[in-house]
Design an enzyme around this catalytic site. Structure first.
Site, PDB file in Angstrom:
ATOM      1  N   GLY A 220       0.799  -1.220   0.000  1.00 49.18           N
ATOM      2  CA  GLY A 220       0.000   0.000   0.000  1.00 49.18           C
ATOM      3  C   GLY A 220       0.829   1.265   0.000  1.00 49.18           C
ATOM      4  O   GLY A 220       2.059   1.254   0.147  1.00 49.18           O
ATOM      5  N   HIS A 221       0.125   2.387  -0.133  1.00 51.48           N
ATOM      6  CA  HIS A 221       0.749   3.689  -0.327  1.00 51.48           C
ATOM      7  C   HIS A 221       1.641   4.097   0.843  1.00 51.48           C
ATOM      8  O   HIS A 221       1.277   3.932   2.006  1.00 51.48           O
ATOM      9  CB  HIS A 221      -0.314   4.767  -0.552  1.00 51.48           C
ATOM     10  N   GLY A 222       2.818   4.587   0.508  1.00 51.28           N
ATOM     11  CA  GLY A 222       3.713   5.138   1.514  1.00 51.28           C
ATOM     12  C   GLY A 222       4.388   4.116   2.404  1.00 51.28           C
ATOM     13  O   GLY A 222       5.095   4.490   3.344  1.00 51.28           O
ATOM     14  N   LYS A 240       1.474   3.081   4.642  1.00 52.14           N
ATOM     15  CA  LYS A 240       2.345   3.709   5.634  1.00 52.14           C
ATOM     16  C   LYS A 240       2.918   2.729   6.649  1.00 52.14           C
ATOM     17  O   LYS A 240       3.480   3.146   7.668  1.00 52.14           O
ATOM     18  CB  LYS A 240       1.625   4.859   6.340  1.00 52.14           C
TER      19      LYS A 240
END
Length: 314
Positions: A220-222, A240
């Site tokens: 997932g993102h980050g 994150k």
């Protein structure tokens, strides 16, 4: 995301139609998420639970929907809808660029790198030397890939973050938070077939040197993945998350967002990780716990019918 040139607070306030609190001549150098902000960055907050965290963060510029006193050194942009204001900035400085060919003219591809048929490489992508990219891989704009990287067929790098704001008073309730981050792949990484790695909302999703990722994995993102990790098939990692060096996640492990798995941890197959785990230990179960204790507990659970029968016969 870094701006090509600094922006004055006065210009930003006018652009997003916000009331400026603080130094109008102060210059912003980028946009970033609250957990990655640095001095000079713009961030936003529109939820009371996070006001204090955002105001105390390293961000110099904060878009906020509440009249508050600006902490020393901070510049506030007060407006009714910080989310929409933030998205307006992102769209202006990282607009969508339509592709006109399979391999963008702005992509930089290192010596010895092999691209199999059907590979798509977007705008401003950088790929290092001696990589092997198999058929039908999609690499979105602004992705950066190091040397000696192998990417198997059908993998997708750089899709948008899965991040929405809910508006319950509308028929279509979810507004998209536009992504302006990147995916960064370090040297000697291998990425399995049909694996997906999302870009950061405004920061970077990072895969560390020497990490090997199996097929059908989602990151997932980050998320920040350390060096020399092993992720087996169907692992899912939330936005994150921080996965430190030499972590092993076996098949179908699910990792929640905003947590840390420490260096050298091993998580057995089909486990669920809802919160941070210490490094150097082996885990199993959902929620994941140290494997030895979890196995002992399961052994006792299996004996419950036998024990209950003995109690009934007393």
């Amino acid at each position: 995301m870094r701006f090509e040139r600094p922006l004055t607070a006065a210009w930003i306030a006018d652009f997003i139609d916000a009331r400026l609190v603080g130094d109008a001549a102060a210059e912003a150098t980028g946009i970033n998420e609250i957990h990655k902000v640095e001095p000079g960055d713009i961030s936003f907050v529109d939820f009371e639970k996070y006001y204090d965290k955002c105001l105390r963060s390293a961000a110099t510029f904060i878009i906020i929907d509440k009249e508050v006193t600006a902490p020393e050194g901070k510049v506030l942009f007060v407006c009714a809808d910080p989310f929409t204001a933030y998205v307006k900035l992102v769209k202006h400085f990282r607009p969508f660029e339509p592709a006109t060919k399979l391999i963008s003219d702005s992509a930089v591809i290192g010596e010895g790198t092999v691209l199999q048929p059907g590979v798509f490489i977007g705008n401003h992508v950088v790929i290092g030397k001696d990589c092997l990219i198999h058929p039908n891989v999609t690499i979105y704009d602004h992705t950066v890939i190091g040397d000696n990287v192998i990417i198997h067929a059908g993998a997708i790098l750089g899709a948008d973050a899965y991040y929405y704001k809910r508006r319950k008073d509308r028929a279509s309730q979810y507004d998209k938070l536009e992504s302006c981050g990147r995916v960064i792949i370090h040297n000697d990484v291998e990425i399995g077939a049909a694996t997906t790695i999302d870009k950061g909302v405004s920061g970077d999703t990072i895969i560390g040197q020497g990490t090997k990722i199996d097929n059908h994995v989602h990151i997932g993102h980050g998320a920040v993945i350390g060096r020399n990790c092993l992720f087996a098939a169907q692992v899912g990692i939330g936005g994150k998350a921080i996965i430190e060096d030499e972590v092993i996640l076996w098949g179908q492990v699910g990792v929640s967002k905003d947590l840390t798995i420490g260096k050298g941890a091993v998580v057995y197959a089909q486990s669920g990780v809802p919160s941070s785990l210490e490094g150097g230990k082996t885990y199993f179960g959902s929620p994941a716990e140290e494997a030895r204790g979890k196995m002992r507990d399961l052994s006792w659970i299996k004996r419950i019918p036998e024990i209950w029968e003995k109690v009934r016969n007393l």
